[in-house]
Design a protein around this motif. Structure first.
Motif, short mmCIF file in Angstrom:
data_model
loop_
_atom_site.label_atom_id
_atom_site.label_comp_id
_atom_site.label_asym_id
_atom_site.label_seq_id
_atom_site.Cartn_x
_atom_site.Cartn_y
_atom_site.Cartn_z
N LEU A 250 -46.89 20.88 12.03
CA LEU A 250 -48.12 19.55 12.49
C LEU A 250 -49.08 19.86 11.88
CD1 LEU A 250 -48.58 16.02 12.88
CD2 LEU A 250 -48.61 16.81 15.71
N ASP A 251 -50.10 20.74 12.42
CA ASP A 251 -51.43 21.07 12.69
C ASP A 251 -51.76 21.19 11.16
OD1 ASP A 251 -51.33 20.51 14.74
OD2 ASP A 251 -52.51 22.56 15.48
N ALA A 252 -50.75 22.39 10.61
CA ALA A 252 -50.24 22.83 9.14
C ALA A 252 -50.24 21.82 8.48
CB ALA A 252 -49.99 23.80 8.74
N ALA A 253 -49.39 21.13 8.35
CA ALA A 253 -49.10 19.84 7.37
C ALA A 253 -50.82 18.85 7.23
CB ALA A 253 -48.08 18.51 8.14
N LEU A 254 -51.22 18.32 8.51
CA LEU A 254 -52.66 18.13 9.40
C LEU A 254 -53.70 18.12 7.73
CD1 LEU A 254 -52.11 16.12 12.46
CD2 LEU A 254 -52.29 14.42 10.42
N LEU A 255 -54.13 19.73 7.86
CA LEU A 255 -55.10 20.02 8.09
C LEU A 255 -55.35 20.10 6.07
CD1 LEU A 255 -55.49 22.78 10.50
CD2 LEU A 255 -57.16 21.45 9.72
N ALA A 268 -50.30 8.68 7.30
CA ALA A 268 -49.12 7.90 7.61
C ALA A 268 -48.38 8.59 6.43
CB ALA A 268 -49.76 6.87 5.80
N ALA A 269 -49.18 9.91 5.49
CA ALA A 269 -48.23 10.78 4.95
C ALA A 269 -48.09 12.18 5.67
CB ALA A 269 -48.82 11.67 3.84
N VAL A 270 -48.30 12.33 6.41
CA VAL A 270 -47.57 13.34 7.55
C VAL A 270 -46.21 13.29 8.90
CG1 VAL A 270 -48.42 15.20 9.50
CG2 VAL A 270 -49.95 15.02 7.28
N SER A 271 -46.49 12.05 8.86
CA SER A 271 -45.18 10.55 10.01
C SER A 271 -44.91 10.87 8.98
CB SER A 271 -46.61 9.91 10.36
OG SER A 271 -44.99 9.20 11.10
N LEU A 276 -42.66 12.45 12.86
CA LEU A 276 -42.88 11.81 14.29
C LEU A 276 -43.86 10.60 14.63
CD1 LEU A 276 -44.61 15.39 14.13
CD2 LEU A 276 -43.21 15.04 15.57
N PRO A 277 -43.86 10.14 15.47
CA PRO A 277 -44.52 8.57 15.47
C PRO A 277 -45.86 8.49 15.30
CG PRO A 277 -44.25 8.91 17.11
CD PRO A 277 -43.73 10.80 16.76
N ARG A 278 -46.49 8.19 14.39
CA ARG A 278 -47.28 8.08 13.68
C ARG A 278 -48.96 8.11 14.80
NH1 ARG A 278 -49.24 4.65 8.70
NH2 ARG A 278 -47.57 5.19 8.04
N ALA A 279 -48.95 7.49 16.51
CA ALA A 279 -50.19 7.52 17.38
C ALA A 279 -49.92 8.76 17.55
CB ALA A 279 -48.84 6.60 18.21
#
Length: 295
Positions: A250-255, A268-271, A276-279
């Motif tokens: 998750l961290d790698a995708a978000l960064l 939006a893209a990573v969710s 995984l839930p957007r929240a």
């Protein structure tokens, strides 16, 4: 081809009085007993039939004891043919049929219906057989959500691209295929989608109807030995549930996403990509932004 019993044949004198319009008529995919009485009456009562192949439709008309003028309408028909059909449907009843099944399903009929609608033609559908739906009902695969994808491209590169576009769709897939191409298409599907469960429906409603289940790779091997004959429908199970992304993923995708997108767009893209839930993704994105700002 067995003719109808005489009392079941449609006499032109008994055909319904139809008003002007375009009548979209589903015809049997194999078993002539599947032609509905309404479809037979409409075919006998129209002034003209737009047929994919007049030779095929002529056999159907002979079966119901009707003689109706026909005009070829298929992939290679030009705009003038379509305009002529629209003009005639404005003043008299015209039927549209394909060689088998429901018109517009993997054939060019939608253009005629589109133009007829734009011209104000009365549109009437006479529903009935459809190979895609028939195969789906036999498959034992989920039917609450499915995608009909028609025929895959013949060339390997274009076929692989088309399959990649289908890979993430969470629905049962339904495709048409020919016998000589079946094994290669199944192998390409196994490679592009993973080795999912699938069912091959062949010659549905006919004497040698066949419905064979297995994994895509098993079916590819089966039909590589000998190309089957007849009309073929492939139904493929939806993708399995992916395990939830771990914290590091998750961290790698978000960064990566935050490097060139806003927090909203990145979340939006990573969710969507991880499921995984957007929240949850949004909360982690804010934490990463704070950590980066503090360092």
């Amino acid at each position: 081809m067995q003719p109808l019993h005489p009392e079941n044949r449609i006499s032109p004198d008994l055909a319904p009085a139809l008003g002007p319009g375009l009548y979209i008529v589903a015809t049997p995919i194999g078993n002539l007993g599947d032609l509905s009485p309404r479809a037979a009456a409409v075919l006998a009562g129209v002034a003209l039939i737009a047929a994919e192949d007049s030779r095929v439709t002529a056999k159907l008309l002979h079966h119901i004891g009707a003689r109706v003028p026909m005009l070829a309408y298929h992939d290679h028909s030009d705009d003038k043919v379509r305009q002529n059909l629209v003009a005639r449907a404005l003043r008299e009843p015209v039927a549209l049929v394909s060689d088998a099944g429901t018109p517009l399903i993997s054939d060019p009929g939608y253009k005629l219906v589109r133009d007829a609608r734009a011209a104000g033609v009365n549109l009437v559908t006479i529903p009935g057989p459809c190979a895609a739906v028939a195969a789906l009902t036999l498959s034992g695969l989920p039917t609450d959500r499915f995608l009909f994808a028609g025929f895959l491209p013949a060339k390997a590169g274009a076929r692989a691209t088309a399959i990649a576009e289908l890979a993430g769709i969470k629905a049962t897939l339904v495709l048409y295929e020919s016998g000589p191409r079946l094994a290669a298409s199944l192998a390409a599907l196994a490679q592009g989608l993973g080795d999912r469960p699938a069912v091959i429906g062949r010659e549905l409603t006919k004497r040698f109807e066949e419905s064979v289940a297995g994994s895509l790779s098993e079916l590819a091997a089966r039909y590589a030995e000998a190309a089957p004959r007849g009309e073929i429908v492939i139904t493929i199970a939806p993708p399995g549930e992916s395990p939830p992304a771990d914290a590091a993923t998750l961290d790698a995708a978000l960064l990566a996403a935050l490097a060139d997108a806003s927090v909203k767009s990145a979340v939006a893209a990573v969710s969507a990509a991880t499921g995984l839930p957007r929240a949850q993704v949004y909360s982690r994105a804010l934490a990463l932004k704070r950590d980066n700002a503090a360092s």
